[in-house]
Design a protein around this motif. Structure first.
Motif, PDB file in Angstrom:
ATOM      1  N   PRO A 101      42.374  46.222  -4.436  1.00 23.28           N
ATOM      2  CA  PRO A 101      43.225  47.490  -4.917  1.00 23.28           C
ATOM      3  C   PRO A 101      42.540  47.819  -6.002  1.00 23.28           C
ATOM      4  CG  PRO A 101      44.845  45.728  -5.183  1.00 23.28           C
ATOM      5  CD  PRO A 101      43.533  45.128  -4.236  1.00 23.28           C
ATOM      6  N   ASP A 128      53.568  40.866  -8.453  1.00 26.92           N
ATOM      7  CA  ASP A 128      53.793  42.089  -8.569  1.00 26.92           C
ATOM      8  C   ASP A 128      54.338  41.337  -6.553  1.00 26.92           C
ATOM      9  OD1 ASP A 128      51.821  43.777  -7.497  1.00 26.92           O
ATOM     10  OD2 ASP A 128      49.863  43.597  -8.597  1.00 26.92           O
ATOM     11  N   LEU A 132      49.966  43.357   0.500  1.00 25.19           N
ATOM     12  CA  LEU A 132      49.582  42.877   0.571  1.00 25.19           C
ATOM     13  C   LEU A 132      48.249  42.266   0.741  1.00 25.19           C
ATOM     14  CD1 LEU A 132      47.394  45.567  -1.655  1.00 25.19           C
ATOM     15  CD2 LEU A 132      47.745  46.303   0.367  1.00 25.19           C
ATOM     16  N   ARG A 143      45.022  53.449  -0.120  1.00 19.64           N
ATOM     17  CA  ARG A 143      45.990  52.935  -0.173  1.00 19.64           C
ATOM     18  C   ARG A 143      47.060  52.940   1.113  1.00 19.64           C
ATOM     19  NH1 ARG A 143      48.879  50.557  -5.255  1.00 19.64           N
ATOM     20  NH2 ARG A 143      51.061  52.217  -5.699  1.00 19.64           N
ATOM     21  N   ARG A 189      44.101  43.163  -9.252  1.00 16.63           N
ATOM     22  CA  ARG A 189      46.027  43.242  -9.137  1.00 16.63           C
ATOM     23  C   ARG A 189      46.116  41.855  -8.418  1.00 16.63           C
ATOM     24  NH1 ARG A 189      48.879  47.672  -8.741  1.00 16.63           N
ATOM     25  NH2 ARG A 189      50.650  46.809  -8.213  1.00 16.63           N
ATOM     26  N   ALA A 207      39.710  38.707  -7.064  1.00 22.28           N
ATOM     27  CA  ALA A 207      40.003  39.329  -5.995  1.00 22.28           C
ATOM     28  C   ALA A 207      39.720  39.687  -4.858  1.00 22.28           C
ATOM     29  CB  ALA A 207      40.618  40.587  -6.590  1.00 22.28           C
ATOM     30  N   GLU A 218      53.774  44.212  -4.889  1.00 24.93           N
ATOM     31  CA  GLU A 218      52.915  45.097  -4.480  1.00 24.93           C
ATOM     32  C   GLU A 218      52.161  45.015  -4.217  1.00 24.93           C
ATOM     33  OE1 GLU A 218      52.079  50.019  -5.139  1.00 24.93           O
ATOM     34  OE2 GLU A 218      50.454  48.826  -5.528  1.00 24.93           O
ATOM     35  N   THR A 219      50.802  44.195  -4.818  1.00 22.88           N
ATOM     36  CA  THR A 219      50.508  43.194  -4.301  1.00 22.88           C
ATOM     37  C   THR A 219      50.936  42.267  -2.762  1.00 22.88           C
ATOM     38  OG1 THR A 219      48.696  43.573  -6.239  1.00 22.88           O
ATOM     39  CG2 THR A 219      48.185  41.713  -4.813  1.00 22.88           C
ATOM     40  N   ASN A 222      46.191  31.742  -5.701  1.00 19.19           N
ATOM     41  CA  ASN A 222      45.519  33.246  -5.830  1.00 19.19           C
ATOM     42  C   ASN A 222      45.230  33.758  -4.392  1.00 19.19           C
ATOM     43  OD1 ASN A 222      46.043  35.872  -7.496  1.00 19.19           O
ATOM     44  ND2 ASN A 222      45.620  34.497  -8.879  1.00 19.19           N
TER      45      ASN A 222
END
Lengths: 238, 289
Positions: free
Chosen positions: A83, B172, B178, A46, A87, A145, B174-175, A97
């Motif tokens: 992550p 989200d 990223l 992180r 997430r 992801a 925070e993501t 996504n």
């Protein structure tokens, strides 16, 4: 040419978690970080991704420091994290996504689309393209992801516990995908895992993290063969 | 029947302003309690440029919207972001935006004086007959605009890449960072758009009641109520909430007297909050894994 973590110290408010961790990931290299719960593995990735601030020490990519830049800027420069807990954006579709992942690659296009190869190899992604992400199984979510991260065209990829909550069979599949990502993208991969055995089998080099310090490092096979690691992380009685 | 039509039209006014609350809530989980003063700011900026005869009314409106947008983005950056650093339970932004409301109110009063000033920009005079009820053209314009703005926002959120980013941040932040997108920047842009809408509302509304520093205050309570009834996390929410709130309060004041109108509207808020705390069209906040 590498991602360097140099005597990194960081942590939450009054609780320091990492005490001078140094490590290095070269391009195309798969580096595993193993360690027990609370060793600081998640804090480490992180912090590299920019979600936690560096207290002291430095982070460098190809020699230049990025310890003070924002998480968004790091992602755009190709330091991409998957992550813990995957997430995904729960109410976006699989396709949306992955489209979000592409945002980080803006201005770094050209060459073949790295996502296309993954879609070929894992047709389930295309089948699920218009489905809402929170309706997928855990294994499918992890695939999305990882694909989303690949869409960001990573130069260095940080993976936080990709096997978390997956069956052994799904874990194997995820490791196969990670191997494929390394071949296709040439990204350096930092893999943080509690499934130490699998991670050490896949990796080139490895670091053992204990209470915020690197207690051992070396070629993954050597680390895997060492008595301490066998006792502490691989469940071998000694 | 008259009360029904007038209620719908009035609901449109509240719905348009409620959209500023919904927008900032969706992306940043914060509300700007100085929205009422952005209504006045827009109206007065447009009044200030009203004498520029070379600029068509649409241009003057745009100036008002732009100024409010810039101030709105700055308000988010300097008065909201620093006061939400301690996680979800940090609601100091609530106080800082209320403080901004007082500061802006006093600044505007010092410069412009307290009494209403006539505003002619983007003003339609006269009334039209809607299902037997006489509705002022200006109010009808505002109501129609509420529908148009809502449809534009919904389409933009579904079909554009900015809309995708907005939905991602709302789920989200925070993501999202990223993915190379700064949630703070998204918040600033959202505040700009939201305060632009407030300024637009203000200018059109000022054409009916005049521009005054306190003109936003009566709209504030009603539009928050409308946003809460419809659901703070739904772009369609303000239209539904506005229609219900507007009709209920108009019909009640018609039947029982003006005092009961607003009371009925606020009772509606309480009923909705008890029965469906997320609002009629709102989504329950997702529990993170």
């Amino acid at each position: 040419m590498s991602l360097e973590v140099d005597r990194l110290e960081c942590g939450y408010d009054r609780a320091p978690i990492l005490h001078g961790v140094s490590l290095r990931v070269g391009p195309g290299e798969l580096v595993a970080v193993v360690g027990s719960n609370g060793a600081g593995k998640t804090t480490l990735v992180r912090t590299i991704a920019g979600l936690l601030t560096v207290r002291s020490g430095d982070l460098r990519v190809d020699g230049s420091s990025f310890a003070r830049t924002s998480a968004a800027r790091r992602a755009r420069s190709g330091i991409v994290m998957v992550p813990e807990g995957r997430r995904l954006f729960p109410q976006l579709t699989v396709g949306e996504n992955i489209e979000m992942g592409r945002r980080a690659a803006r201005g770094r296009t050209g060459g073949e689309d790295p996502v296309a190869a993954l879609l070929d190899a894992f047709p389930i992604l295309t089948e699920r393209w218009d489905q809402q992400a929170n309706l997928l199984s855990g294994g499918e979510q992890q695939m999305v992801a990882l694909t989303r991260a690949v869409a960001a065209r990573p130069r260095y990829l940080l993976l936080d516990e990709p096997s978390l909550g997956l069956s052994p069979l799904k874990t194997l599949e995820v490791f196969r995908l990670i191997e494929m990502i390394r071949e296709r993208t040439g990204a350096g991969i930092l893999l943080v895992e509690q499934m130490a055995d699998q991670a050490l089998q896949a990796a080139d080099r490895a670091y053992v993290l204990e209470l915020g310090r690197v207690s051992m490092e070396g070629p993954a096979a050597e680390v895997r063969a060492s008595d301490e690691v066998r006792r502490a992380y691989l469940g071998v009685a000694g | 029947m008259d009360a029904l039509v007038l209620g719908l039209v009035l609901g449109g006014l509240y719905a348009l302003l409620a959209q500023s609350f919904v927008l900032t809530f969706i992306t940043t989980k914060t509300l700007n309690f100085a929205v009422g003063e952005f209504v006045a700011l827009g109206a007065f900026v447009v009044l200030a440029v009203a004498g520029w005869s070379w600029l068509p009314d649409v241009g003057k409106l745009a100036v008002g919207v732009l100024v409010a947008a810039v101030v709105g983005a700055a308000a988010y950056r300097f008065l909201v972001v620093p006061f939400m650093t301690e996680g979800e339970h940090d609601v100091r932004w609530l106080l800082s935006t209320v403080a901004l409301s007082f500061v802006m109110l006093n600044l505007i009063t010092n410069v412009e004086g307290p009494s209403p000033q006539r505003s002619e920009t983007a003003r339609l005079s006269g009334a039209v007959d809607v299902l037997g009820a006489g509705v002022s053209k200006q109010q009808l314009l505002i109501a129609v605009l509420a529908v148009v703005v809502t449809v534009l926002l919904v389409v933009a959120s579904k079909k554009t890449s900015a809309g995708l980013v907005m939905r991602a941040v709302s789920q989200d932040p925070e993501t999202t960072s990223l993915m190379g997108v700064s949630p703070r920047l998204v918040g600033m842009v959202t505040y700009a758009v939201a305060m632009g809408i407030a300024a637009l509302t203000g200018t059109l509304y000022a054409a009916t009641v005049g521009a005054s520093p306190v003109m936003g205050a009566p709209l504030l309570v009603a539009s928050i109520a409308v946003a809460v009834v419809g659901g703070l996390s739904s772009l369609w929410g303000p239209l539904l909430g506005g229609a219900l709130y507007g009709v209920l309060s108009e019909v009640t004041s018609y039947e029982f007297g003006a005092i009961w109108g607003e009371t009925a509207g606020l009772l509606l808020v309480i009923v909705v909050l008890v029965w469906r705390p997320q609002g009629l069209l709102g989504r329950r906040t997702e529990v993170k894994l």
